[in-house]
Design a protein around this motif. Sequence first.
Motif, mmCIF file in Angstrom:
data_model
loop_
_atom_site.group_PDB
_atom_site.id
_atom_site.type_symbol
_atom_site.label_atom_id
_atom_site.label_comp_id
_atom_site.label_asym_id
_atom_site.label_seq_id
_atom_site.Cartn_x
_atom_site.Cartn_y
_atom_site.Cartn_z
ATOM 1 N N GLU A 9 0.812 -1.222 0.000
ATOM 2 C CA GLU A 9 0.000 0.000 0.000
ATOM 3 C C GLU A 9 0.846 1.274 0.000
ATOM 4 O OE1 GLU A 9 -3.152 0.430 -0.353
ATOM 5 O OE2 GLU A 9 -3.884 -1.635 -0.206
ATOM 6 N N ARG A 10 1.943 1.262 0.755
ATOM 7 C CA ARG A 10 2.760 2.481 0.859
ATOM 8 C C ARG A 10 3.518 2.766 -0.438
ATOM 9 N NH1 ARG A 10 6.600 1.443 5.645
ATOM 10 N NH2 ARG A 10 6.556 -0.612 4.663
ATOM 11 N N MET A 11 3.554 1.766 -1.326
ATOM 12 C CA MET A 11 4.270 1.948 -2.597
ATOM 13 C C MET A 11 3.352 2.394 -3.726
ATOM 14 S SD MET A 11 7.449 1.328 -2.028
ATOM 15 C CE MET A 11 8.120 1.060 -3.685
ATOM 16 N N ARG A 12 2.075 2.570 -3.435
ATOM 17 C CA ARG A 12 1.170 3.028 -4.487
ATOM 18 C C ARG A 12 1.572 4.425 -4.953
ATOM 19 N NH1 ARG A 12 -4.974 2.090 -2.866
ATOM 20 N NH2 ARG A 12 -5.158 2.434 -5.117
ATOM 21 N N GLY A 103 10.063 -10.625 0.284
ATOM 22 C CA GLY A 103 10.349 -10.270 -1.100
ATOM 23 C C GLY A 103 10.462 -8.784 -1.353
ATOM 24 N N ASP A 104 10.133 -7.957 -0.364
ATOM 25 C CA ASP A 104 10.128 -6.509 -0.597
ATOM 26 C C ASP A 104 11.262 -5.790 0.124
ATOM 27 O OD1 ASP A 104 9.241 -6.841 1.971
ATOM 28 O OD2 ASP A 104 7.385 -5.703 1.724
ATOM 29 N N ARG A 210 24.584 -3.858 3.859
ATOM 30 C CA ARG A 210 23.514 -3.052 3.268
ATOM 31 C C ARG A 210 22.182 -3.794 3.312
ATOM 32 N NH1 ARG A 210 24.158 0.465 -2.174
ATOM 33 N NH2 ARG A 210 25.158 -1.428 -2.948
ATOM 34 N N TRP A 211 21.193 -3.119 3.873
ATOM 35 C CA TRP A 211 19.829 -3.622 3.980
ATOM 36 C C TRP A 211 18.888 -2.445 3.824
ATOM 37 C CZ3 TRP A 211 16.078 -2.081 7.503
ATOM 38 C CH2 TRP A 211 14.913 -2.843 7.545
ATOM 39 N N VAL A 212 17.861 -2.619 3.012
ATOM 40 C CA VAL A 212 16.881 -1.554 2.803
ATOM 41 C C VAL A 212 15.484 -2.156 2.814
ATOM 42 C CG1 VAL A 212 16.038 0.277 1.279
ATOM 43 C CG2 VAL A 212 18.486 -0.211 1.391
ATOM 44 N N ASP A 213 14.643 -1.629 3.680
ATOM 45 C CA ASP A 213 13.220 -1.942 3.639
ATOM 46 C C ASP A 213 12.618 -1.011 2.585
ATOM 47 O OD1 ASP A 213 10.521 -2.319 4.010
ATOM 48 O OD2 ASP A 213 10.450 -1.290 5.933
ATOM 49 N N GLU A 218 10.153 6.687 -2.513
ATOM 50 C CA GLU A 218 11.388 7.453 -2.326
ATOM 51 C C GLU A 218 12.561 6.529 -2.002
ATOM 52 O OE1 GLU A 218 7.953 9.858 -2.138
ATOM 53 O OE2 GLU A 218 8.478 8.153 -0.821
ATOM 54 N N ARG A 219 12.334 5.557 -1.113
ATOM 55 C CA ARG A 219 13.400 4.621 -0.782
ATOM 56 C C ARG A 219 13.759 3.745 -1.977
ATOM 57 N NH1 ARG A 219 10.884 1.954 4.207
ATOM 58 N NH2 ARG A 219 9.932 3.840 5.014
ATOM 59 N N LEU A 220 12.764 3.394 -2.766
ATOM 60 C CA LEU A 220 13.017 2.610 -3.978
ATOM 61 C C LEU A 220 13.926 3.391 -4.925
ATOM 62 C CD1 LEU A 220 12.102 0.007 -5.675
ATOM 63 C CD2 LEU A 220 10.560 1.614 -6.817
#
Length: 231
Positions: A9-12, A103-104, A210-213, A218-220
Amino acid sequence: MILAAGRGERMRPLTDHTPKPLLAVGGKPLIVWHIGRLRAAGFSRIVINHAHLGQQIEAALGSGAGLGVAIEYSREISALETAGGIATALPLIESDVFPVVNGDIYCEYDFSRLAEPMARLAAGHDQAHLVLVDNPPHHPRGDFVLDAGRLHNPGAQLSAHDSPLTFSGIGVYHRALFAHIPAGEKAPLAPLLRLAIDAGRASGEHFGGRWVDVGTPERLQQLDESLRTHV
């Protein structure tokens, strides 16, 4: 197992048309980065659950042959949350002990490091082993306390310098952890982990790489630019 059933949802609006694990960073979908690292660590058979736009995941990855692995899919009509998704997929998982990765996320963790905790879980007492990371700005309070390789829930009476770290989304589980979760029903993972931790049946490790949620567009974008610039 790779968890790929979330709606994101937050990636919409990106995830209105593309499942979150297929969003690309550094020229590859997030889930393909995972598959490559799992294959490099010797994992040749992967189960992927999906719900939202899941057919896109199957169309992109197929049988896995093109990526050097064999993929089976656990298809959910609607997302069953983490524990529900794992419990439903158990008939496809041959081993009593298995790694699971969200997976995300993007993470440069070496999955071959899981060999030791997998052997330990298979030998007996523990039901879970979690990979923890430093708390990111959007999750400053963390999730679990790590002390001498053992996990504790927040508030445990440990030394003053022990503070919670964040669960990376990478873990090893014994199928017994999900024994009371009916297949096809929604169930979160956190309560099961807290119970296992309280029972002294959960270990952990800290990963400092390195780890990214990848939880926002914006983070993508930041991760994509970083990988394209530095990889």
